[in-house]
Design an enzyme around this catalytic site. Structure first.
Site, PDB file in Angstrom:
ATOM      1  N   HIS A 187     -18.437 -14.477  29.469  1.00 43.28           N
ATOM      2  CA  HIS A 187     -18.089 -14.263  30.871  1.00 43.28           C
ATOM      3  C   HIS A 187     -18.335 -12.832  31.319  1.00 43.28           C
ATOM      4  O   HIS A 187     -17.868 -12.415  32.380  1.00 43.28           O
ATOM      5  CB  HIS A 187     -16.637 -14.691  31.132  1.00 43.28           C
ATOM      6  CG  HIS A 187     -16.529 -16.164  31.334  1.00 43.28           C
ATOM      7  ND1 HIS A 187     -15.983 -17.006  30.404  1.00 43.28           N
ATOM      8  CD2 HIS A 187     -16.949 -16.953  32.340  1.00 43.28           C
ATOM      9  CE1 HIS A 187     -16.057 -18.249  30.836  1.00 43.28           C
ATOM     10  NE2 HIS A 187     -16.641 -18.248  32.021  1.00 43.28           N
ATOM     11  N   ASP A 248      -6.628 -13.290  35.696  1.00 44.96           N
ATOM     12  CA  ASP A 248      -6.525 -14.307  36.759  1.00 44.96           C
ATOM     13  C   ASP A 248      -7.120 -15.638  36.315  1.00 44.96           C
ATOM     14  O   ASP A 248      -6.786 -16.688  36.860  1.00 44.96           O
ATOM     15  CB  ASP A 248      -7.283 -13.838  38.013  1.00 44.96           C
ATOM     16  CG  ASP A 248      -6.625 -12.627  38.642  1.00 44.96           C
ATOM     17  OD1 ASP A 248      -5.459 -12.350  38.301  1.00 44.96           O
ATOM     18  OD2 ASP A 248      -7.280 -11.964  39.467  1.00 44.96           O
ATOM     19  N   GLU A 359      -0.231  -8.887  43.458  1.00 46.88           N
ATOM     20  CA  GLU A 359      -1.668  -8.647  43.685  1.00 46.88           C
ATOM     21  C   GLU A 359      -1.897  -8.556  45.192  1.00 46.88           C
ATOM     22  O   GLU A 359      -0.950  -8.494  45.978  1.00 46.88           O
ATOM     23  CB  GLU A 359      -2.532  -9.765  43.078  1.00 46.88           C
ATOM     24  CG  GLU A 359      -2.704  -9.650  41.574  1.00 46.88           C
ATOM     25  CD  GLU A 359      -3.931 -10.386  41.034  1.00 46.88           C
ATOM     26  OE1 GLU A 359      -4.783 -10.844  41.832  1.00 46.88           O
ATOM     27  OE2 GLU A 359      -4.046 -10.496  39.790  1.00 46.88           O
TER      28      GLU A 359
END
Ligand code: FAD
Length: 637
Positions: A187, A248, A359
């Protein structure tokens, strides 16, 4: 530094104590049982040795029965004679010894041409396997901008497979260009998990150990470095426990996020994921297997955390846990004034009794606001909410979460109500939702499924993640959100502060030098065959404009998930800590085999590469370059 070598490794079998270490019989035990030695070698050399060993053993028994010294001497002469004849008659013309034996001294020079190197990889004695035909599967990453296939993929079954591979490549030394990249789930964004013509280690194949949970005062979970966080969450929840700090998105691997930091809305409270690790098992760039923690081999422990894969491969991690809540109250409110927004965020992260997650994100030029940003949320006051008009203004959304169990619902409501009453958001824009804890944590996976269905997941992702000191955030926001970016239609822009005082200091992670700094993440997707604002080139230029502004305004910004092209840039990223980083590299991966895709160090090879040759011609003297300044640019897909 104490090195933990695993004694149960079949190559490390300790000889029985009856034979002194200087005995020739000792050698016998160091030949591998199932082996990289070829059949010819085994049958012509090893079997007679074993016969001899058997005969000598009988002799020893016989010697025990007689105490005659004369007989003893005669017998020794006879056996010495047999021994010499057997040895001389059995030496094969070519032993083809290609051993990954951890203690043997190689008899031949390592292979240097590509086909020999390939066969040397095949000959490794592994519990897992090596493949060559599927290298295209690991030639790209989530960023989807570079295609750099490796020579081979290692699918390890155990830590020994990884250690054997590393030792083999160390043994090949500077005669080969082979490098190694551990690949979590790939990723990364700019080729960090790629190893062009090297070996990619597919960490998800490493299934040992299973996920093992330890309850008690300080609960923790032991996991493989290739495990993904969602699996850890599912397993720990069975015991009512959960890791404390998250990213996240949970379909990332433990080794991958611990090599960076692992930051999300809990990081202001618990620090990033690298703060919440008790112990690691590492295979260093020399192939050594080392267990480390804050107290044991601490230099390696702190080097690896946030170390961009430069010092070792994380094969196992011990992660701290806390009691898991069943539910979360998930709240979003809007601001049109950046100062009010950031002041409230900073206020919330400074309080002891506060939300469990803080956040925020930026909304630029969105007319479809009410259909999008709050899709699964309910307004606190639906009449007022329907009157709210964004008028195309730049808005800032504060996102907070409070964990709770059903029986605590009313006290949780009171606490969140009190906290919200202290904030200065636009009153009509309070939206909330109550969802199970796991659903909240795994929220990005829902978006992933939708994007995959539309063919929009495997597109280029020119993401830019920045850590911005509190003292610069207003200047940054004013310029970037109002002037440089004109919309965020092609992806979210996250923004939230964290307290550095809660973060451990000695890791390799580089952050701004202020107690409070912000993570600002630009996360666009480039739509293939598009032009204008969704186009890859446009988005890359936009990132460059942001970076140019930060440099010109001297904002002391640091990149998170950093990517640079030159040694000068890497040095400037590390600042005063560059020397330590380079020294640690020298200590743990002196040949610069690991994580070549980060483009920080280049493996030293005996033969000069074409680029080195060109440089040496230009300067008149052959040189060895070690750093990113001479690395070839990755090829664009
Ligand atoms: P890879 O991309 O496979 O590897 C990353 C680097 O680590 C490479 O250099 C690799 O060689 C090295 N590496 C991999 N495994 C090991 C190992 N076992 N030992 C040593 N080195 C290893 N990050 C955050 O901090 N917070 C977020 O909220 C967040 N959200 C994300 C959301 C999405 C959709 C995506 C795609 C990424 C997100 N990230 C986030 C970034 C993520 O942390 C990085 O991409 C990270 O690299 C993890 O990905 P991975 O496990 O696939 O590792």
């Amino acid at each position: 530094m104490a090195i933990q070598l695993y004694s149960e490794h079949k190559y490390m079998t300790v000889p029985p104590k009856t034979f002194p270490l200087n005995s020739p019989f000792y050698l016998f035990f160091f030949f591998p049982q199932s082996s990289t030695l070829n059949l010819k070698f085994t049958s012509t050399f090893l079997i007679p040795f074993r016969l001899l060993f058997f005969a000598i053993s009988l002799n020893k028994v016989e010697m025990g029965l007689t105490s005659s010294l004369r007989f003893h001497r005669q017998n020794n002469k006879t056996f010495l004679g047999i021994f010499m004849i057997l040895v001389l008659s059995c030496i094969p013309g070519r032993t083809n010894l290609c051993s990954n034996h951890s203690v043997s001294t190689p008899k031949e020079l390592p292979p240097s041409n590509p086909s020999d190197i390939r066969s040397s990889l095949v000959s490794l004695d592994l519990e897992g396997y090596i493949s060559f035909d599927d290298v295209h599967n690991v030639a790209k990453d989530f960023g989807n901008r570079y295609q750099l296939p490796p020579l081979a993929i290692l699918h390890p079954r155990s830590v020994f497979d990884i250690s054997s591979m590393m030792k083999h490549i160390v043994h090949l030394g500077s005669t080969s260009n082979l490098t190694v990249a551990a690949r979590g789930h790939g990723h990364s964004l700019q080729g960090q998990a790629l190893a062009h013509q090297g070996v990619v280690i597919k960490m998800e194949s490493l299934r040992s150990p299973d996920i093992r949970i330890y309850k008690g005062k300080q609960p923790y979970v032991d996991v493989s470095g290739g495990e993904i966080w969602i699996n850890i969450l599912r397993e720990t929840l069975k015991y009512g426990l959960s890791p404390k700090s998250w990213t996240d998105y949970l379909h990332l691997t433990v080794g991958g996020t611990l090599s960076n930091a692992g930051i999300s809305g809990q990081a202001f409270k618990h620090g990033p994921q690298i703060n919440n690790v008790y112990q690691l098992e590492i295979v260093t760039g020399k192939g050594e297997v080392v267990t480390c923690s804050e107290k044991r081999n601490s230099e390696l422990f702190f080097s690896v955390l946030g170390g961009l894969g430069q010092f070792g491969i994380i094969t196992r991690a011990r992660i701290s846990l806390e009691p898991a809540p069943h539910m979360v109250k998930w709240i979003r409110v809007l601001y049109s004034d950046f100062s009010a927004f950031s002041r409230d965020q900073e206020y919330l992260i400074s309080k002891e009794k506060t939300f469990d997650y803080v956040e925020g994100f930026v909304i630029i030029n969105r007319t479809d606001l009410l259909n999008n940003w709050r899709s699964s949320f309910s307004p606190n006051d639906s009449t007022q909410a329907s009157r709210f008009k964004s008028d195309g203004k730049t808005l800032y959304c504060l996102e907070v979460v409070k964990y709770f169990n059903p029986e605590e619902a009313s006290s949780m409501d009171q606490e969140t109500g009190k906290l919200l009453s202290e904030l200065n958001y636009i009153p009509s824009t309070l939206f909330s939702s109550e969802v199970p804890y796991i659903e909240f944590l795994d929220r990005v996976h829902i978006a992933e499924r939708k994007l995959r269905a539309k063919g929009l997941w495997e597109v280029p992702h020119p993401w830019l993640n920045l850590l911005i000191p509190k003292s610069s955030i207003y200047q940054f926001a004013t310029e970037v959100f109002n002037n440089i970016l004109t919309s965020n239609n092609n992806g979210p822009i996250l923004i939230y502060p964290v307290n550095q005082s809660k973060w451990k200091k000695h890791t390799s992670l580089i952050t701004p030098n202020e107690d409070i700094f912000y993570l600002v993440a630009f996360l666009p997707s480039a739509v293939p065959n598009s032009s204008g604002k969704n186009d890859l080139e446009y988005l890359l230029k936009q990132n460059q404009r942001v970076m140019n502004f930060c440099a010109a305004a001297n904002l002391n910004v640091k990149q998170y998930l950093p990517h640079y092209e030159t040694q000068k840039e890497w040095k400037s990223h590390f600042g005063k800590r560059w020397e330590t980083f380079a020294q640690r590299k020298q200590a743990y991966d002196p040949l610069a085999i690991l994580a070549p895709g980060q483009r920080i160090f280049q493996k030293t090879t005996g033969k000069l590469s074409p680029i080195q040759l060109a440089k040496s011609k230009a300067t008149g003297s052959p040189q060895r370059y070690h750093y990113a300044s001479i690395l070839p640019k990755p090829r664009t897909v």
